[in-house]
Design a protein around this motif. Structure first.
Motif, PDB file in Angstrom:
ATOM      1  N   LEU A 157       0.836  -1.198   0.000  1.00 32.89           N
ATOM      2  CA  LEU A 157       0.000   0.000   0.000  1.00 32.89           C
ATOM      3  C   LEU A 157       0.872   1.250   0.000  1.00 32.89           C
ATOM      4  O   LEU A 157       0.644   2.172  -0.789  1.00 32.89           O
ATOM      5  N   TYR A 158       1.888   1.283   0.864  1.00 32.47           N
ATOM      6  CA  TYR A 158       2.786   2.442   0.926  1.00 32.47           C
ATOM      7  C   TYR A 158       3.471   2.653  -0.425  1.00 32.47           C
ATOM      8  O   TYR A 158       3.592   3.784  -0.885  1.00 32.47           O
ATOM      9  N   ALA A 159       3.903   1.576  -1.060  1.00 32.71           N
ATOM     10  CA  ALA A 159       4.563   1.689  -2.365  1.00 32.71           C
ATOM     11  C   ALA A 159       3.604   2.255  -3.410  1.00 32.71           C
ATOM     12  O   ALA A 159       3.975   3.121  -4.213  1.00 32.71           O
ATOM     13  N   ALA A 160       2.359   1.785  -3.401  1.00 35.93           N
ATOM     14  CA  ALA A 160       1.371   2.270  -4.367  1.00 35.93           C
ATOM     15  C   ALA A 160       1.051   3.745  -4.125  1.00 35.93           C
ATOM     16  O   ALA A 160       0.919   4.527  -5.079  1.00 35.93           O
ATOM     17  N   LEU A 161       0.947   4.140  -2.861  1.00 34.52           N
ATOM     18  CA  LEU A 161       0.687   5.538  -2.542  1.00 34.52           C
ATOM     19  C   LEU A 161       1.823   6.433  -3.026  1.00 34.52           C
ATOM     20  O   LEU A 161       1.592   7.491  -3.629  1.00 34.52           O
ATOM     21  N   ARG A 162       3.069   6.015  -2.796  1.00 28.31           N
ATOM     22  CA  ARG A 162       4.220   6.806  -3.243  1.00 28.31           C
ATOM     23  C   ARG A 162       4.290   6.879  -4.770  1.00 28.31           C
ATOM     24  O   ARG A 162       4.549   7.939  -5.343  1.00 28.31           O
ATOM     25  N   ARG A 163       4.006   5.755  -5.428  1.00 27.20           N
ATOM     26  CA  ARG A 163       4.052   5.710  -6.891  1.00 27.20           C
ATOM     27  C   ARG A 163       3.009   6.658  -7.490  1.00 27.20           C
ATOM     28  O   ARG A 163       3.320   7.460  -8.377  1.00 27.20           O
ATOM     29  N   ASP A 164       1.765   6.592  -6.992  1.00 26.06           N
ATOM     30  CA  ASP A 164       0.713   7.460  -7.526  1.00 26.06           C
ATOM     31  C   ASP A 164       0.978   8.923  -7.198  1.00 26.06           C
ATOM     32  O   ASP A 164       0.654   9.808  -7.989  1.00 26.06           O
ATOM     33  N   SER A 165       1.584   9.188  -6.051  1.00 29.80           N
ATOM     34  CA  SER A 165       1.932  10.560  -5.700  1.00 29.80           C
ATOM     35  C   SER A 165       2.994  11.106  -6.652  1.00 29.80           C
ATOM     36  O   SER A 165       2.897  12.248  -7.107  1.00 29.80           O
ATOM     37  N   ARG A 166       3.985  10.290  -6.970  1.00 32.30           N
ATOM     38  CA  ARG A 166       5.024  10.699  -7.932  1.00 32.30           C
ATOM     39  C   ARG A 166       4.422  10.981  -9.300  1.00 32.30           C
ATOM     40  O   ARG A 166       4.905  11.834 -10.036  1.00 32.30           O
ATOM     41  N   ASP A 167       3.355  10.244  -9.631  1.00 36.33           N
ATOM     42  CA  ASP A 167       2.702  10.438 -10.938  1.00 36.33           C
ATOM     43  C   ASP A 167       1.784  11.655 -10.946  1.00 36.33           C
ATOM     44  O   ASP A 167       1.121  11.919 -11.955  1.00 36.33           O
ATOM     45  N   GLY A 168       1.711  12.385  -9.816  1.00 38.09           N
ATOM     46  CA  GLY A 168       0.963  13.633  -9.785  1.00 38.09           C
ATOM     47  C   GLY A 168      -0.389  13.587  -9.112  1.00 38.09           C
ATOM     48  O   GLY A 168      -1.117  14.584  -9.128  1.00 38.09           O
ATOM     49  N   MET A 169      -0.769  12.463  -8.521  1.00 36.99           N
ATOM     50  CA  MET A 169      -2.062  12.366  -7.864  1.00 36.99           C
ATOM     51  C   MET A 169      -2.022  13.146  -6.544  1.00 36.99           C
ATOM     52  O   MET A 169      -1.039  13.089  -5.817  1.00 36.99           O
ATOM     53  N   SER A 170      -3.086  13.878  -6.242  1.00 39.44           N
ATOM     54  CA  SER A 170      -3.135  14.662  -5.004  1.00 39.44           C
ATOM     55  C   SER A 170      -3.338  13.740  -3.801  1.00 39.44           C
ATOM     56  O   SER A 170      -3.787  12.600  -3.934  1.00 39.44           O
ATOM     57  N   ASN A 171      -3.025  14.284  -2.627  1.00 44.43           N
ATOM     58  CA  ASN A 171      -3.193  13.489  -1.401  1.00 44.43           C
ATOM     59  C   ASN A 171      -4.658  13.102  -1.192  1.00 44.43           C
ATOM     60  O   ASN A 171      -4.958  11.985  -0.777  1.00 44.43           O
ATOM     61  N   ARG A 172      -5.568  14.022  -1.484  1.00 41.66           N
ATOM     62  CA  ARG A 172      -6.986  13.725  -1.313  1.00 41.66           C
ATOM     63  C   ARG A 172      -7.443  12.631  -2.281  1.00 41.66           C
ATOM     64  O   ARG A 172      -8.217  11.745  -1.926  1.00 41.66           O
ATOM     65  N   ALA A 173      -6.935  12.667  -3.506  1.00 46.30           N
ATOM     66  CA  ALA A 173      -7.271  11.624  -4.479  1.00 46.30           C
ATOM     67  C   ALA A 173      -6.714  10.272  -4.026  1.00 46.30           C
ATOM     68  O   ALA A 173      -7.361   9.232  -4.208  1.00 46.30           O
ATOM     69  N   LEU A 174      -5.524  10.275  -3.423  1.00 40.61           N
ATOM     70  CA  LEU A 174      -4.944   9.035  -2.895  1.00 40.61           C
ATOM     71  C   LEU A 174      -5.818   8.474  -1.781  1.00 40.61           C
ATOM     72  O   LEU A 174      -6.056   7.265  -1.715  1.00 40.61           O
ATOM     73  N   GLN A 175      -6.310   9.355  -0.922  1.00 43.48           N
ATOM     74  CA  GLN A 175      -7.185   8.923   0.166  1.00 43.48           C
ATOM     75  C   GLN A 175      -8.429   8.227  -0.377  1.00 43.48           C
ATOM     76  O   GLN A 175      -8.818   7.168   0.106  1.00 43.48           O
ATOM     77  N   CYS A 176      -9.022   8.828  -1.385  1.00 40.35           N
ATOM     78  CA  CYS A 176     -10.248   8.262  -1.963  1.00 40.35           C
ATOM     79  C   CYS A 176      -9.978   6.954  -2.694  1.00 40.35           C
ATOM     80  O   CYS A 176     -10.717   5.982  -2.546  1.00 40.35           O
ATOM     81  N   LYS A 177      -8.917   6.924  -3.480  1.00 40.87           N
ATOM     82  CA  LYS A 177      -8.609   5.735  -4.284  1.00 40.87           C
ATOM     83  C   LYS A 177      -8.321   4.522  -3.409  1.00 40.87           C
ATOM     84  O   LYS A 177      -8.783   3.413  -3.698  1.00 40.87           O
ATOM     85  N   TYR A 178      -7.551   4.724  -2.325  1.00 43.42           N
ATOM     86  CA  TYR A 178      -7.122   3.595  -1.497  1.00 43.42           C
ATOM     87  C   TYR A 178      -7.934   3.431  -0.219  1.00 43.42           C
ATOM     88  O   TYR A 178      -7.728   2.490   0.528  1.00 43.42           O
TER      89      TYR A 178
END
Length: 73
Positions: free
Chosen positions: A10-31
């Motif tokens: 999960l941590y790896a996926a969060l970091r990967r999507d963040s590097r790709d430009g996803m906002s923190n709020r979008a990460l919260q919703c997605k995961y």
């Protein structure tokens, strides 16, 4: 967090999507995690180990002497 997904994954996926430009709020919703989980994932590569819920010096499965005498306690 989807069932069966390890926290490290999960941590790896969060970091990967963040590097790709996803906002923190979008990460919260997605995961389906809280802002603190996103923040922890972005600041550390490894999740913190769980605390010993039984306290220092007490083994899991041990029964306190008072509980042995009075199970309804």
């Amino acid at each position: 967090m989807p069932p069966g997904q390890l926290r490290v994954e999960l941590y790896a996926a969060l970091r990967r999507d963040s590097r790709d430009g996803m906002s923190n709020r979008a990460l919260q919703c997605k995961y389906g995690v809280t802002w603190s989980t996103v923040n922890k994932a972005l600041t550390s590569a490894w999740p913190q180990p769980h605390d010993n819920r039984f306290g220092a010096g007490v083994e899991a499965g041990s029964v306190h002497a008072a509980d042995r005498r009075d199970p309804a306690h």
